[in-house]
Structure formats: structure tokens, C-alpha cells
Design a protein around this motif. Structure first.
Motif, PDB file in Angstrom:
ATOM      1  N   ALA A 192       0.784  -1.101   0.017  1.00 54.45           N
ATOM      2  CA  ALA A 192       0.047   0.018  -0.018  1.00 54.45           C
ATOM      3  C   ALA A 192       0.721   1.301   0.010  1.00 54.45           C
ATOM      4  O   ALA A 192       2.121   1.207   0.467  1.00 54.45           O
ATOM      5  N   PRO A 193       0.389   2.277  -0.650  1.00 51.70           N
ATOM      6  CA  PRO A 193       1.125   3.461  -0.343  1.00 51.70           C
ATOM      7  C   PRO A 193       1.500   4.021   1.138  1.00 51.70           C
ATOM      8  O   PRO A 193       0.542   3.879   1.953  1.00 51.70           O
ATOM      9  N   ALA A 194       2.450   4.542   1.300  1.00 51.88           N
ATOM     10  CA  ALA A 194       3.063   5.064   2.528  1.00 51.88           C
ATOM     11  C   ALA A 194       2.040   6.236   3.048  1.00 51.88           C
ATOM     12  O   ALA A 194       1.708   6.276   4.123  1.00 51.88           O
ATOM     13  N   HIS A 195       1.490   7.039   2.040  1.00 52.65           N
ATOM     14  CA  HIS A 195       0.850   8.159   2.387  1.00 52.65           C
ATOM     15  C   HIS A 195      -0.362   8.639   1.167  1.00 52.65           C
ATOM     16  O   HIS A 195       0.147   8.067   0.072  1.00 52.65           O
ATOM     17  N   PRO A 196      -1.238   9.059   1.461  1.00 51.61           N
ATOM     18  CA  PRO A 196      -2.230   9.464   0.269  1.00 51.61           C
ATOM     19  C   PRO A 196      -1.330  10.682  -0.624  1.00 51.61           C
ATOM     20  O   PRO A 196      -0.493  11.232   0.020  1.00 51.61           O
ATOM     21  N   GLY A 197      -2.113  10.605  -1.724  1.00 47.79           N
ATOM     22  CA  GLY A 197      -1.438  11.889  -2.600  1.00 47.79           C
ATOM     23  C   GLY A 197      -2.163  11.906  -3.945  1.00 47.79           C
ATOM     24  O   GLY A 197      -3.303  11.410  -3.856  1.00 47.79           O
ATOM     25  N   ARG A 198      -1.755  12.558  -4.906  1.00 46.67           N
ATOM     26  CA  ARG A 198      -2.575  12.869  -6.108  1.00 46.67           C
ATOM     27  C   ARG A 198      -2.231  11.533  -7.094  1.00 46.67           C
ATOM     28  O   ARG A 198      -1.107  11.124  -7.108  1.00 46.67           O
ATOM     29  N   VAL A 199      -3.215  11.425  -7.970  1.00 47.24           N
ATOM     30  CA  VAL A 199      -2.878  10.280  -8.973  1.00 47.24           C
ATOM     31  C   VAL A 199      -1.859  10.595  -9.761  1.00 47.24           C
ATOM     32  O   VAL A 199      -1.472  11.617 -10.220  1.00 47.24           O
ATOM     33  N   GLY A 200      -0.869   9.615  -9.787  1.00 50.66           N
ATOM     34  CA  GLY A 200       0.219   9.917 -10.702  1.00 50.66           C
ATOM     35  C   GLY A 200       1.486  10.189  -9.887  1.00 50.66           C
ATOM     36  O   GLY A 200       2.637  10.131 -10.405  1.00 50.66           O
ATOM     37  N   GLN A 201       1.339  10.610  -8.492  1.00 51.14           N
ATOM     38  CA  GLN A 201       2.335  10.803  -7.758  1.00 51.14           C
ATOM     39  C   GLN A 201       3.167   9.308  -7.358  1.00 51.14           C
ATOM     40  O   GLN A 201       2.505   8.493  -7.011  1.00 51.14           O
ATOM     41  N   ARG A 202       4.326   9.435  -7.123  1.00 52.04           N
ATOM     42  CA  ARG A 202       5.225   8.216  -6.736  1.00 52.04           C
ATOM     43  C   ARG A 202       5.419   8.396  -5.323  1.00 52.04           C
ATOM     44  O   ARG A 202       5.824   9.474  -4.706  1.00 52.04           O
ATOM     45  N   VAL A 203       5.105   7.416  -4.545  1.00 50.71           N
ATOM     46  CA  VAL A 203       5.335   7.459  -2.877  1.00 50.71           C
ATOM     47  C   VAL A 203       6.026   6.130  -2.546  1.00 50.71           C
ATOM     48  O   VAL A 203       5.795   5.171  -3.336  1.00 50.71           O
ATOM     49  N   ARG A 204       6.286   6.045  -1.319  1.00 50.54           N
ATOM     50  CA  ARG A 204       7.093   4.985  -0.796  1.00 50.54           C
ATOM     51  C   ARG A 204       5.810   3.923  -0.622  1.00 50.54           C
ATOM     52  O   ARG A 204       4.901   3.986  -0.255  1.00 50.54           O
ATOM     53  N   ALA A 205       6.211   2.731  -0.925  1.00 53.47           N
ATOM     54  CA  ALA A 205       5.375   1.231  -0.832  1.00 53.47           C
ATOM     55  C   ALA A 205       5.780   0.830   0.445  1.00 53.47           C
ATOM     56  O   ALA A 205       6.886   0.417   0.819  1.00 53.47           O
ATOM     57  N   LEU A 206       4.633   0.730   1.175  1.00 53.72           N
ATOM     58  CA  LEU A 206       4.520  -0.249   2.482  1.00 53.72           C
ATOM     59  C   LEU A 206       4.009  -1.608   2.263  1.00 53.72           C
ATOM     60  O   LEU A 206       3.120  -1.904   1.566  1.00 53.72           O
ATOM     61  N   VAL A 207       4.603  -2.537   2.921  1.00 53.83           N
ATOM     62  CA  VAL A 207       4.104  -3.920   2.986  1.00 53.83           C
ATOM     63  C   VAL A 207       3.114  -3.949   4.087  1.00 53.83           C
ATOM     64  O   VAL A 207       3.413  -3.246   5.371  1.00 53.83           O
ATOM     65  N   THR A 208       2.040  -4.150   4.023  1.00 52.41           N
ATOM     66  CA  THR A 208       0.759  -4.402   4.555  1.00 52.41           C
ATOM     67  C   THR A 208       0.814  -5.480   5.757  1.00 52.41           C
ATOM     68  O   THR A 208       1.596  -6.440   5.645  1.00 52.41           O
ATOM     69  N   SER A 209       0.005  -5.594   6.645  1.00 52.41           N
ATOM     70  CA  SER A 209       0.072  -6.747   7.708  1.00 52.41           C
ATOM     71  C   SER A 209      -0.294  -7.976   6.868  1.00 52.41           C
ATOM     72  O   SER A 209       0.338  -9.022   7.414  1.00 52.41           O
ATOM     73  N   ALA A 210      -1.156  -7.929   5.736  1.00 48.93           N
ATOM     74  CA  ALA A 210      -1.279  -9.155   5.116  1.00 48.93           C
ATOM     75  C   ALA A 210      -0.111  -9.421   4.218  1.00 48.93           C
ATOM     76  O   ALA A 210       0.203 -10.741   4.150  1.00 48.93           O
ATOM     77  N   GLY A 211       0.915  -8.589   3.867  1.00 51.10           N
ATOM     78  CA  GLY A 211       2.104  -8.998   3.256  1.00 51.10           C
ATOM     79  C   GLY A 211       3.095  -9.505   4.079  1.00 51.10           C
ATOM     80  O   GLY A 211       3.719 -10.403   3.642  1.00 51.10           O
ATOM     81  N   ILE A 212       3.074  -8.961   5.227  1.00 52.95           N
ATOM     82  CA  ILE A 212       4.041  -9.376   6.108  1.00 52.95           C
ATOM     83  C   ILE A 212       3.588 -10.982   6.557  1.00 52.95           C
ATOM     84  O   ILE A 212       4.496 -11.737   6.813  1.00 52.95           O
TER      85      ILE A 212
END
Length: 90
Positions: free
Chosen positions: A60-80
Motif C-alpha cells: 500500500a502507499p505510505a501516504h495519500p497523494g494525487r494520482v500519478g504521484q510516486r510514493v514509498r510503498a509499504l508492506v501491509t500486515s497481510a503482506g507481512i
């Protein structure tokens, strides 16, 4: 989730490697309905798998932003949990 993709389908080695990279802070994603991913600043060669990880809620994205913006990706609890289940199975 797209047709033909099952939620319980096993993750490929590439998908697991992408999750591991995201877990170490090396991944970014472009905010969109089908987010593309970047690793170490370079575009991922397998955007299909990047989309799959996002659709399954594993990244999931690390924080909200506008469409097309590149943000850090986080691994969710399901990913962990997915990473831990593979590690425990080894």
C-alpha cells in the motif's frame, strides 16, 4: 481483483522478492487504480505482479497523494503474513 486471479493463489518467487524489497524500504509505487512499482528508483520489469500485490492488499502507499504521484510503498500486515508463512514453511 481481475478475472482468473484467485486470492489464495500462491505467490511467485518474483512476487515474494518484490515484497521483501518493499519491506526493506526499497520500493515506491505510483498512486493509481493499478499502481506501478519502482525498486531502487528503477521501474519494475513485472508490472502485472506489482498490480497483483496491490490488488491483494499486500502493499500500500505510505501516504495519500494525487494520482500519478510516486510514493514509498509499504508492506501491509497481510503482506507481512504472506512473507512469514513462506519463511515458516522453509
Amino acid at each position: 481483483m481481475s478475472p482468473g486471479t484467485r486470492q489464495d493463489e500462491a505467490l511467485s518467487r518474483r512476487a515474494l522478492a518484490m515484497l521483501r524489497a518493499a519491506a526493506t524500504g526499497r520500493a515506491e509505487m505510483v498512486l493509481s487504480s493499478e499502481p506501478d512499482m519502482f525498486f531502487d528508483g528503477l521501474p519494475c520489469c513485472d508490472q502485472y505482479t506489482a498490480h497483483l500485490l496491490a490488488r491483494r492488499g499486500l502493499v500500500a502507499p505510505a501516504h495519500p497523494g494525487r494520482v500519478g504521484q510516486r510514493v514509498r510503498a509499504l508492506v501491509t500486515s497481510a503482506g507481512i503474513a504472506a512473507l512469514e508463512s513462506v519463511r515458516d514453511a522453509a
